[in-house]
Design a protein around this motif. Structure first.
Motif, PDB file in Angstrom:
ATOM      1  N   ARG A   1       0.847  -1.181   0.000  1.00 57.58           N
ATOM      2  CA  ARG A   1       0.000   0.000   0.000  1.00 57.58           C
ATOM      3  C   ARG A   1       0.885   1.234   0.000  1.00 57.58           C
ATOM      4  NH1 ARG A   1      -1.196   2.108   4.985  1.00 57.58           N
ATOM      5  NH2 ARG A   1      -3.433   2.216   4.804  1.00 57.58           N
ATOM      6  N   THR A   2       0.235   2.375  -0.218  1.00 55.13           N
ATOM      7  CA  THR A   2       1.022   3.607  -0.220  1.00 55.13           C
ATOM      8  C   THR A   2       0.781   4.332   1.094  1.00 55.13           C
ATOM      9  OG1 THR A   2      -0.835   4.589  -1.378  1.00 55.13           O
ATOM     10  CG2 THR A   2       1.069   3.961  -2.698  1.00 55.13           C
ATOM     11  N   TYR A   3       1.582   5.363   1.364  1.00 53.80           N
ATOM     12  CA  TYR A   3       1.427   6.107   2.617  1.00 53.80           C
ATOM     13  C   TYR A   3       1.375   7.592   2.338  1.00 53.80           C
ATOM     14  CZ  TYR A   3       2.389   1.734   4.836  1.00 53.80           C
ATOM     15  OH  TYR A   3       2.289   0.448   5.233  1.00 53.80           O
ATOM     16  N   LEU A   4       0.506   8.262   3.068  1.00 56.97           N
ATOM     17  CA  LEU A   4       0.392   9.710   2.924  1.00 56.97           C
ATOM     18  C   LEU A   4       1.615  10.393   3.520  1.00 56.97           C
ATOM     19  CD1 LEU A   4      -1.269  12.280   2.338  1.00 56.97           C
ATOM     20  CD2 LEU A   4      -2.295  11.995   4.580  1.00 56.97           C
ATOM     21  N   GLN A   5       1.975   9.953   4.727  1.00 53.77           N
ATOM     22  CA  GLN A   5       3.125  10.575   5.375  1.00 53.77           C
ATOM     23  C   GLN A   5       4.419   9.912   4.936  1.00 53.77           C
ATOM     24  OE1 GLN A   5       0.362  10.461   7.362  1.00 53.77           O
ATOM     25  NE2 GLN A   5       0.238  12.565   8.065  1.00 53.77           N
TER      26      GLN A   5
END
Lengths: 568, 241
Positions: free
Chosen positions: B190-194
């Motif tokens: 998954r990707t991460y915002l921070q």
């Protein structure tokens, strides 16, 4: 019109359940429409909403149907793919927010779907703007109000850029301000952006105003789908399914010989009234004064009460109030107006910063918790936080054992209390096996077993369907007739005129108004200023007064109808 | 001390100490009175320095001597456990949960486990709030916990667990549906915002703490050769605290 989802003979039975939760549902959902789903508790509304994003058949059971959403078969497509197309907003604002900040909440689903970081950052501002939460990016969800939390949940769903937004009772735990915020947000999404909306709600007045079509569910079957006019205008069949019509429809439904289709919104009601007046002249309505002045010493006296929370927030501002024995008092106001804080002082759960509360001329601090509980019964909001035992009988007897009641007295008071609340046949059942309405009654029974003089019901109708709410209010009426003092805290003004005698409106720690119910309900401007909306009949009767130049201070649908009935 | 400096609510620390105090008292008594053999072994002493003696007639403790070494050893254990207990709030309250999450993910810990940790951190305050309202509900039924004897009080307290657990289970069911509808699969893909980036300050802190521990460990070994292990461990704990 383009169909966005089609359900074809959908039936579903939960694992280990004996009866079908849904049976033979045929429903087509069109692009850009606003569909309301109504039904009593247990009718299958939530199950139906979970079919759209494919979650329901995931807990496999007997399934035989074809359901397609945005061209995808819900049985064959994985939920994660469907969730891109179908946004969900749930009832409980606390549980559904899993993020640690507003922007993280919105990003969560996108992160799960491996949307690149730059894209996530780009999607956050527009969805926050759509729900009017700009500037809140870094806040923790816990700091938001109920309405803001639900709007955040909507924003998180919108960030997926879904074709369809499903809301499962998004306003049932909100105060009127929050409800208004959520409905106006959804309406703007629907009208301005063409978002397809499916909403489950008990808020009949709002549904009649905003929905394009309304679907009625009962015991897993789809009874009827039609325009709000077709569904809510049919007052008789609604009451058969234990559903509440908008008050306008209820009022016009009771008129004898009303020749037009029954209006379901306030605007339609006004114009229907105008045409009806040309056919029939109303009789003037004589006001009964149901509010006898009380000279006796008050049972509860609040003197210059002030309360400041440890963090410096002033919750109560110099409040003085007398409540007399045998009164039925209604406390209304927004969340944070100070209603619950005030009531907690009656029970010595909070220590006043200044001033005092006298119970029968004695300061509450002098009374022990046990004594106070036997004098003032307080039914707190969430029944599930108050159930400690494995049978209904034990639950009601629970506190009595510790209050040194003799076994015979326990037996007697519990039996009486259970019979009074029609719970006797459930005495051996597990409290949590009963539906929510009955669980709330168990708590009331437990409080009544102590035979208190004053009974306080804090938001008794929140989360209840119409039948459940009425059952609880009937109990309050019965207690009142027995001579008890009843205090109810609520947002649901429209349910109360039949019951309450006196209304106290609170706002920002002050008492804004303390008046007999009829007078208070007709102070519409004051109520509006604190975002409480008087029931539709109040607006209708003001309109009637305007048209006829006579004073009609009506409160209920029955009173409205009686103005047009021949006097027997 | 460090925990206090970091700006953590004093009331929280006081509550924590209140909660653990009985255990510490018990530890101290046991170490001072009973744990004679082990303390003798650790300090390589034949006779322990007595602080005071218990009167002969008392049950169980009658005639026993409270030793100085045992007391020191008890304090040592208390400081050890306190360090562990205090490090946790220091870590949790001063860091952003998102940063912890991403830090853990970058340590190659599966996202499923990281999610469990982060939702636990969010869940606990909610649990305490709901326990508070349950206890309030009991008061409203007239149960005055302060006036009950210990046994009944314990019995009533145990009933708090019933709604607490059932509600938590109910909530977790709702959460399952919520997570599914948010495309949560537990996969680490998954990707991460921070983003977390280690700055030179971070590297500095890491390097200096490594150096610090190196020195401490060397000290321990150096002192151990001088046969003063008891003194040494106490010193080490004091340093940490």
């Amino acid at each position: 019109m383009k169909a966005i989802a089609t359900l074809n003979k959908v039936s579903y039975c939960y694992p280990n359940a004996r009866e079908f939760a849904l049976k033979d549902i045929d429903l087509t959902l069109y692009q850009g429409e606003f569909l309301g789903i109504i039904g009593a508790t247990g009718a299958g509304k939530t199950t139906l909403s979970l079919i759209f994003n494919g979650i329901v058949p995931q807990f496999t059971a007997e399934v035989f149907w074809v359901a397609t959403v945005a061209g995808m078969d819900t049985l064959e497509t994985p939920v994660s793919q469907l969730s891109r197309r179908v946004g969900m907003v749930f009832e409980d604002p606390e549980v559904q927010l899993t993020g640690t900040s507003v922007e993280n909440e919105i990003a969560f689903a996108l992160e799960n779907l491996c949307v690149p970081r730059a894209e996530i950052i780009a999607r956050i501002p527009p969805v926050l703007a759509a729900v009017r939460l700009k500037g809140y990016e870094k806040k923790a969800p816990g700091e938001l109000s109920g309405g803001q939390k639900q709007r955040l949940a909507i924003a998180a769903a919108l960030a997926l850029q879904p074709d369809l937004l499903i809301l499962d009772e998004p306003t049932s735990q909100l105060d009127p301000v929050g409800t208004q915020e959520v409905f106006s947000t959804i309406q703007a999404l629907n009208r301005e952006r063409g978002m397809t909306i499916v909403i489950i709600s008990h808020a009949a007045e709002e549904m009649a105003t905003y929905a394009d079509r309304v679907a009625v569910l009962s015991q897993g079957r789809l009874i009827k789908v039609g325009t709000p006019q077709e569904v809510y205008g049919d007052v008789e069949s609604l009451s058969y399914y234990c559903l509440r019509p908008p008050q306008i429809a209820e009022a016009f439904g009771q008129l004898p010989e009303f020749p037009y289709p029954i209006p379901v919104t306030l605007e339609a009601g006004k114009s229907a009234l105008r045409s009806f007046l040309e056919l029939k002249k109303p009789v003037s309505y004589s006001l009964k004064n149901t509010y006898p002045p009380d000279e006796a010493a008050p049972i509860l006296r609040i003197q210059n009460l002030q309360y400041i929370y440890p963090n410096g927030t002033q919750a109560l501002n110099n409040i003085s109030l007398d409540i007399h024995a045998g009164e039925y008092v209604l406390f209304v106001g927004q969340n944070g107006a100070g209603k619950s804080t005030l009531v907690k002082h009656f029970l010595n759960l909070l220590e006043p910063t200044q001033g005092q509360v006298l119970v029968r001329q004695r300061p509450v601090q002098e009374l022990s918790i046990g004594k106070l509980a036997r004098f003032i019964g307080y039914v707190a909001q969430n029944p599930d936080n108050q159930i400690f035992n494995s049978t209904v009988f034990q639950e009601v007897a629970f506190a009595l054992r510790y209050l040194n009641y003799s076994p015979r007295l326990i037996e007697e008071s519990v039996t009486k209390s259970l019979q009074d609340l029609k719970l006797w046949e459930h005495r051996d059942a597990h409290p949590l096996s009963l539906p929510k309405g009955e669980r709330a009654r168990i708590i009331i029974a437990a409080i009544l077993a102590m035979n208190p003089e004053i009974i306080i019901l804090d938001e008794p109708t929140t989360g209840q369907d119409f039948a459940g709410a009425c059952a609880i209010l009937e109990i309050s009426r019965k207690l009142h007739r027995m001579g008890k003092t009843v205090i109810v805290i609520t947002h649901h003004l429209y349910l109360m005129p039949d019951y309450a005698e006196r209304v106290i409106v609170m706002g920002k720690g002050n008492i804004l108004l303390d008046a007999p119910t009829r007078q208070a309900y007709h102070k519409a401007d004051l109520l509006e200023s604190t975002y409480l909306s008087p029931p539709q009949v109040v607006w209708l009767s003001r309109y009637l007064s305007n048209l006829t130049q006579e004073d009609y201070s009506l409160l209920t649908a029955a009173e409205f109808a009686s103005c047009f009935k021949p006097i027997n | 001390m460090l925990t206090l400096f970091a700006g953590i609510n004093l009331g929280y620390l006081v509550n924590l100490l209140k909660l653990t105090f009985p255990f510490y008292l018990l530890l101290l008594v046991i170490m001072g009175l009973f744990n004679i053999e082990q303390v003798k072994l650790l300090t390589h002493k034949e006779i322990l320095t007595p602080l005071f003696s218990m009167p002969q007639g008392w049950p169980i403790v009658g005639g026993l001597t409270f030793s100085q070494e045992g007391t020191l050893y008890g304090i040592n254990i208390i400081l050890k456990t306190l360090t562990m207990i205090l490090v946790l709030p220091l870590c949790i309250f001063t860091s952003n949960i998102n940063q912890i999450v991403i830090g853990l993910v970058r340590l190659q810990i599966p996202y499923k486990i990281v999610f469990i940790i982060s939702s636990t951190l969010i869940f606990f305050p909610q649990l305490f709030a709901s326990a508070g309202s349950i206890i309030e509900a009991q008061k409203l039924r007239g149960l005055d916990l302060e006036k009950m004897n210990l046994f009944t009080r314990f019995k009533v307290y145990s009933t708090v667990a019933v709604p607490l657990i059932l509600n938590a289970m109910n909530q977790s069911q709702v959460l399952e549906v919520v997570l599914q509808s948010k495309a949560f699969s537990g996969s680490s893909q998954r990707t991460y915002l921070q983003e977390t980036k280690l700055t030179s300050l971070d590297y500095g802190v890491m390097a200096s703490s490594l150096a610090f521990w190196g020195i401490v460990i060397i000290c321990i070994f150096a002192l151990e050769s001088e046969n003063l292990p008891g003194y040494c461990t106490i010193r080490q704990e004091n340093l940490q605290f």
